[in-house]
Design an enzyme around this catalytic site. Structure first.
Site, PDB file in Angstrom:
ATOM      1  N   ASP A 196       0.811  -1.219   0.000  1.00  0.00           N
ATOM      2  CA  ASP A 196       0.000   0.000   0.000  1.00  0.00           C
ATOM      3  C   ASP A 196       0.840   1.264   0.000  1.00  0.00           C
ATOM      4  OD1 ASP A 196       0.709  -1.011   2.551  1.00  0.00           O
ATOM      5  OD2 ASP A 196      -0.837   0.161   3.567  1.00  0.00           O
ATOM      6  N   GLU A 219      -0.538  -2.365   5.287  1.00  0.00           N
ATOM      7  CA  GLU A 219       0.458  -2.264   6.369  1.00  0.00           C
ATOM      8  C   GLU A 219       0.384  -0.902   7.041  1.00  0.00           C
ATOM      9  OE1 GLU A 219       3.943  -1.097   8.497  1.00  0.00           O
ATOM     10  OE2 GLU A 219       3.443  -0.262   6.527  1.00  0.00           O
TER      11      GLU A 219
END
Length: 453
Positions: free
Chosen positions: A109, A176
């Site tokens: 991400d 994350e």
């Protein structure tokens, strides 16, 4: 990284200032064929892949195109790939005879940050986050380098199947930055639906480490990270008549002061602990005593015992301060602890020692440096904290050239940190090729084929 390491940036940068030149490791002994192959692959393939990932980031839980591209890369290498694990996560499996099972993880991400690096391949994309809000988006925490190095290592390992025996499990992890992706994948059956790893390995590119340097921490490396909200109730009224009220700002202030005693007087001075009140919100006008206040805390620790001591202490202090102010039990502050938290990252000492020996044999002892633990957090820790108790190791790779670090230091500054709109590795080739080599070399050591095969 959701909670990055900048608390140690300045000291760590200065400590490394006298180390050898950024690419000195390229002259050390090692498998020249592997190093040469990775360098050639970067020029021919990985650089374009990195630039694609960098230019097209996606936010947490929205990594649809990123996951599809990463899945396609690994499928093309012959991995059996499953998408949609824990939302947008991917799991790629390659079985290559008997032997251990090794999991390598990359996070996928980006962050809601408008890129200001000036790179020709800078992100201009926007994305809608999990709350439905559109944001500019950037790979400001170098997850693009993580995915590229994962693919790079996979490409080398596929070319060397005669050198290893066992099972590779490669994962692309979502979210994350929210600390939610690892748990989502685990809860979606990561360790039941797919081969159970004997070892878990990951790395992170970090801006304050010189390119060409790898750092590691055996044992506790990063902290438990809890978010706590305290909703303080009061009895509002006119600011001219405070005696007719129960002022929540006064009460909340007493709570803030008393919280400091948890670390200074209750936790052993030999145990790291942090209780920080990051936000204090109350009131709307000069002469109005409000009927409520809201405190937002970040709480950090290493061990489960200290974590519980801090969290229970926060609840006790909030209630007792309210009691001492004359509030009824029904009016005591409401303490909410977020259920999902980032547990402490624990690098299994035996696995860390083995991986470090492998990396030092390739890059030299001066290029692989033991660092100190920090109070940041990383949800890679979740893969160790299951019933399986899988040995886990994360290391850090340099993301800024020594020359750039020296320039910032000379000006009394620190470089742009991970999560900064100005951060991207200024030598991505150096960062990615070293990470790729480290991951591939550690994998080849752990999965080494028995002699004679």
């Amino acid at each position: 990284m959701k909670r990055h390491l900048m608390s140690a940036v300045a000291a760590f940068t200065l400590a490394l200032a006298a180390q050898p030149a950024a690419h000195a490791w390229q002259d050390t002994a090692g498998d020249d064929a592997l190093r040469t192959a990775i360098a050639a692959d970067y020029d021919a393939y990985l650089e374009a892949l990195y630039r694609h990932f960098h230019a097209h980031p996606e936010l947490s839980h929205q990594e649809f195109e990123t996951a599809a591209r990463l899945a396609a890369e690994l499928e093309a290498l012959g991995f059996d790939v499953t998408q949609g694990v824990g939302g947008t996560g991917i799991v790629a499996v390659m079985e290559n005879g008997d032997g251990p099972t090794l999991m390598l993880r990359a996070d996928m991400d980006g962050l809601p940050v408008p890129e200001q690096t000036g790179l020709s391949y800078a992100s201009t994309d926007t994305d809608v986050d999990h709350r439905g809000v559109e944001n500019p988006v950037m790979h400001a925490c170098a997850h693009d380098t993580h995915m590229t190095a994962l693919v790079g290592a996979a490409r080398q390992l596929v070319e060397r199947t005669d050198e290893w025996s066992g099972t590779l499990v490669l994962i692309g992890q979502p979210a994350e930055e929210l600390g939610e992706g690892a748990v989502a994948m685990i809860e979606d059956g990561l360790f039941e639906r797919f081969p159970l790893p004997d070892f878990n390995i990951s790395f992170h590119t970090f801006s304050a480490i010189p390119t060409g340097t790898i750092t590691y921490v055996p044992g506790y490396a990063m902290a438990n990270v809890d978010s706590v909200d305290i909703y303080v109730q009061g009895r509002g009224g006119h600011g001219a008549y405070p005696h007719t009220t129960k002022d929540p700002i006064y009460l909340a202030s007493q709570i803030v002061v008393s919280l400091q005693s948890l670390v200074s007087r209750e936790v052993s001075p030999l145990e790291p602990a942090v209780v920080t009140v990051g936000a204090f919100n109350a009131g709307a006008k000069h002469n109005i005593i409000s009927d409520g206040a809201h405190l937002q805390l970040t709480v950090r620790s290493y061990t489960d015992e200290v974590r519980e001591q801090l969290l229970s202490g926060i609840q006790r202090i909030a209630a007792n301060q309210a009691a001492s102010y004359g509030l009824t039990p029904e009016e005591y502050p409401r303490v909410e602890i977020e259920e999902t938290y980032t547990p402490a990252l624990y690098n299994s000492p035996d696995l860390a020692a083995r991986a470090v020996d492998t990396m030092r044999s390739r890059f030299g002892a001066e290029a692989v440096v033991e660092a100190s633990p920090v109070m940041g957090g990383e949800d890679f820790s979740q893969y160790h904290r299951t019933e399986h108790n899988i040995p886990t190791f994360m290391f850090w790779v340099g993301g800024t050239t020594r020359e750039t670090l020296a320039d910032y230091t000379a000006r009394g500054l620190v470089p742009p940190s991970n999560h900064s709109p100005f951060f991207a590795p200024d030598d991505p080739q150096g960062s990615i090729t070293q990470a790729t080599e480290a991951m591939a070399a550690v994998a080849l050591d752990i999965l080494a084929a028995p002699s004679g095969e």
